[in-house]
Design a protein around this motif. Structure first.
Motif, short mmCIF file in Angstrom:
data_model
loop_
_atom_site.label_atom_id
_atom_site.label_comp_id
_atom_site.label_asym_id
_atom_site.label_seq_id
_atom_site.Cartn_x
_atom_site.Cartn_y
_atom_site.Cartn_z
N SER A 97 61.96 62.57 10.24
CA SER A 97 62.44 63.81 9.61
C SER A 97 63.72 63.59 8.83
O SER A 97 64.08 64.39 7.97
CB SER A 97 62.64 64.90 10.66
OG SER A 97 63.70 64.54 11.54
N PRO A 104 55.52 66.26 4.04
CA PRO A 104 55.69 67.47 4.86
C PRO A 104 54.52 67.73 5.80
O PRO A 104 54.72 68.22 6.92
CB PRO A 104 55.83 68.59 3.82
CG PRO A 104 56.35 67.89 2.59
CD PRO A 104 55.73 66.54 2.61
N LYS A 131 66.77 70.45 12.25
CA LYS A 131 66.18 71.28 11.21
C LYS A 131 66.27 72.76 11.61
O LYS A 131 66.35 73.09 12.78
CB LYS A 131 64.72 70.90 10.97
CG LYS A 131 64.50 69.42 10.64
CD LYS A 131 65.05 69.07 9.27
CE LYS A 131 64.73 67.63 8.91
NZ LYS A 131 65.25 67.25 7.58
N SER A 132 66.22 73.64 10.61
CA SER A 132 66.26 75.07 10.89
C SER A 132 64.91 75.56 11.40
O SER A 132 63.87 74.91 11.21
CB SER A 132 66.64 75.84 9.62
OG SER A 132 65.62 75.70 8.64
N SER A 134 63.23 78.10 10.28
CA SER A 134 62.36 78.41 9.14
C SER A 134 61.72 77.14 8.59
O SER A 134 60.55 77.15 8.19
CB SER A 134 63.16 79.12 8.04
OG SER A 134 64.23 78.30 7.60
N HIS A 135 62.46 76.01 8.60
CA HIS A 135 61.89 74.74 8.14
C HIS A 135 60.75 74.30 9.06
O HIS A 135 59.68 73.88 8.59
CB HIS A 135 62.99 73.67 8.11
CG HIS A 135 62.48 72.29 7.77
ND1 HIS A 135 62.39 71.83 6.47
CD2 HIS A 135 62.02 71.28 8.56
CE1 HIS A 135 61.92 70.60 6.47
NE2 HIS A 135 61.69 70.24 7.73
N ALA A 138 57.72 76.51 8.63
CA ALA A 138 57.06 76.20 7.35
C ALA A 138 56.21 74.95 7.47
O ALA A 138 55.09 74.89 6.96
CB ALA A 138 58.10 76.04 6.25
N ARG A 139 56.73 73.93 8.17
CA ARG A 139 55.96 72.69 8.35
C ARG A 139 54.75 72.93 9.25
O ARG A 139 53.66 72.42 9.00
CB ARG A 139 56.85 71.60 8.94
CG ARG A 139 57.94 71.12 7.99
CD ARG A 139 57.34 70.46 6.78
NE ARG A 139 58.34 69.85 5.92
CZ ARG A 139 58.78 70.39 4.79
NH1 ARG A 139 58.30 71.56 4.39
NH2 ARG A 139 59.67 69.76 4.05
N ASN A 164 53.03 75.61 0.88
CA ASN A 164 53.66 76.57 1.80
C ASN A 164 53.19 77.99 1.52
O ASN A 164 52.97 78.77 2.45
CB ASN A 164 55.18 76.49 1.68
CG ASN A 164 55.75 75.29 2.42
OD1 ASN A 164 55.25 74.93 3.47
ND2 ASN A 164 56.79 74.69 1.88
N GLN A 474 65.04 69.76 -1.89
CA GLN A 474 65.45 70.56 -0.73
C GLN A 474 66.83 71.19 -0.91
O GLN A 474 67.23 72.05 -0.14
CB GLN A 474 65.46 69.67 0.52
CG GLN A 474 64.11 69.07 0.86
CD GLN A 474 63.08 70.12 1.20
OE1 GLN A 474 63.38 71.11 1.86
NE2 GLN A 474 61.85 69.94 0.73
#
Length: 561
Positions: A97, A104, A131-132, A134-135, A138-139, A164, A474
């Motif tokens: 990561s 992704p 990572k957040s 939301s990240h 999304a993944r 996405n 990003q």
């Protein structure tokens, strides 16, 4: 666990790759480049392995291992650690990561493998990966892609932004959304990928349904017992705000469920009020229309809501009836309508005629109509109907002709607009290219005027320029522009400043708005007059060689003769 700071050289044939490594794709070109570097400099960074029955399994460093094989090394440096399967997977995920070239989709698969292990949730992944939420969401959502779209994404035929957007949709509409990613213009031989913003706009207009505008009760679980109430349904943007942080309002993502609830709501209302007039507020295929429904233009609205205590009192008439909109704009709205087009109460013309020709209080007894009079009346009706139809056809031809005229004017205006826009883009680029290292007073005044008119969204266009159209970047817009500022040469700082303040003024200004691009052109890159330009071009041409002396000497000789 063994100290990971120490390392030793291991025979390369005792090492094997892990089956749980999130990375599945490797760029062959970059592997060869790394192999060449290893041949000349050796493997500077050791890989990390753990012992097992087959030798040593790679925990981190599969790419370096493959490059070392290409470089035909006998042994490579490795750190040996004693960790279990969960820790190995966690190390692999975190290690990959932190590298920008991990796909992704593979990163999402790694997250999912960790979530399948007891004790791991999204909060734990946030803490361990850095990572957040939301990240991570999304993944993970990428794993919901249908096979066709997932394959296109892993083969990089679409970007992460496209993937996405599609992954958040129900799978039964993903194929349709995928088709909207492509367009083939008349001059194209093959379809080309559209920017993700076009797909986002199409999804917003066609697939997202605002629950705030829904005519039914969102807390009612009986409208669709299988799906339940909207407030607890996961197929809406408000259910996971981390995944749908860019979506405004609570949007339904399941159009079939939404429309089934609308139909159930309408059926209930019509069953509870049998006298409701059903209004189609827009055209659709007659097979799709509700039986007995009428178009909006066939009735006259006389009250906005039936039970509105603040509404103006409605003068009663025999043709007034309650109604409900069953299709189109204001779906589900209740109102009162008059079903008589020539109602003397609600039609102004009929009311005026009635006032001008009052009906006598004592009407004469009706006289029986003879056969001749009946035939004449029918003939008159047929003649009026024929005249009416002819007039309607004439008006329709006029409407068609007017539409064609307007269409041609629109196309001509579009062509003119495109040419003007290209000219303004060229002007913008010329201003940037010809910018001097410093501003004179006149240029500084225009620059300050541009600052005053600066729009809050100006960074988006500038960031797009420096990102070279790469939608997978990003970084935020300000981070991209700040990075560009750091590498800009001193003599080009004024060019960057002009790009910042002018990017939002390339478009054609609206009426009564200042044309700041033209103002900037006049002081930063004024056009040279054609006469000066011709003279400058002429000065570069070689001068003709005199053969018999100068013209003055030849003239003096003739006079002497």
């Amino acid at each position: 666990m063994q100290d990971s700071s120490a390392f030793q050289f291991l025979a390369i044939d005792t090492i094997h790759e892990s089956t749980t490594n999130p990375r599945r794709t490797f760029d062959e070109g970059k592997l060869k480049e790394l192999a060449e570097s290893i041949k000349h400099n050796g493997l500077i960074q050791p890989i990390t392995v753990r012992p097992n029955n087959e030798g040593f399994e790679i925990v981190a460093g599969a790419r370096r291992f493959r490059a070392a094989q290409i470089a035909e090394l006998f042994s490579i440096p490795a750190r040996i650690v004693e960790i279990d399967d969960a820790q190995a997977l966690e190390w692999q995920l975190v290690e990959n990561s932190q590298r920008v070239d991990v796909h992704p989709y593979e990163e999402g698969q790694g997250f999912q493998r960790l979530l399948d292990i007891p004790g791991y949730d999204v909060a734990a992944l946030v803490e361990k990966s850095g990572k957040s939420a939301s990240h991570i969401y999304a993944r993970l959502s990428l794993l919901q892609l249908i096979p066709t779209v997932a394959e296109a994404f892993t083969q990089e035929r679409i970007t992460a932004s496209h993937a996405n957007l599609i992954a958040r949709l129900p799978q039964d509409v993903q194929a349709n959304a995928y088709e909207q990613c492509w367009r083939k213009d008349w001059q194209d031989k093959e379809t080309h990928l559209l920017p993700a913003k076009y797909l986002a706009a199409w999804i917003q207009a066609n697939l997202y349904l605002s629950l705030a505008d829904a005519p039914f009760d969102r807390e009612d679980p009986t409208l669709n017992p299988t799906a339940g109430a909207c407030v607890t349904c996961p197929r809406r943007s408000g259910y996971n705000t981390s995944l749908f942080c860019d979506v405004l309002g609570d949007q339904c993502l399941d159009s079939s469920c939404y429309h089934s609830k609308v139909e159930a709501f309408l059926d209930r209302e019509i069953a509870a009020h049998p006298g409701l007039v059903q209004i189609e507020n827009g055209w659709r295929n007659p097979k799709e229309q509700r039986p007995g429904a009428v178009q909006r233009g066939h009735v006259r609205e006389i009250e906005s809501v039936i039970d509105n205590p603040d509404a103006e009192p409605v003068m009663p008439c025999e043709a007034a009836k309650p109604a409900i909109v069953v299709y189109g704009k204001q779906l589900g709205r209740k109102l009162t309508v008059c079903t008589d087009k020539h109602c003397a109460v609600h039609d102004p013309q009929a009311a005026a005629d009635a006032a001008a020709h009052p009906v006598p209080t004592m009407a004469p007894a009706p006289v029986a109509e003879t056969e001749g009079e009946a035939a004449k009346r029918e003939a008159d009706n047929e003649q009026r109907m024929a005249e009416y139809n002819a007039e309607q056809e004439r008006k329709e031809e006029q409407r068609k002709a007017e539409f064609e005229r307007q269409q041609k004017e629109y196309e001509a205006e579009q062509t003119r607009h495109e040419k003007l826009h290209k000219t303004r883009v060229a002007t913008f680029e010329r201003i940037i290219e010809e910018a001097s290292p410093s501003f004179n007073p006149a240029q500084m005044r225009v620059f300050l005027r541009l600052l005053i008119h600066l729009d809050y969204s100006f960074l988006e266009e500038v960031a797009t320029h420096f990102a070279n159209g790469d939608e997978n970047v990003q970084q935020s817009d300000d981070e991209i522009v700040l990075a560009a500022l750091d590498v800009t040469a001193d003599e080009k700082l004024t060019s960057l400043a002009l790009r910042l303040v002018l990017s939002d003024h390339i478009g054609i200004p609206q009426q009564n708005q200042p044309d700041l691009l033209t103002e900037a052109e006049q002081v930063f890159a004024p056009k040279k007059p054609k006469a000066v330009k011709a003279k400058a071009e002429g000065s570069n041409k070689p001068k003709p060689t005199a053969v018999k002396g100068s013209p003055k000497k030849e003239t003096s000789r003739k006079k002497a003769a």
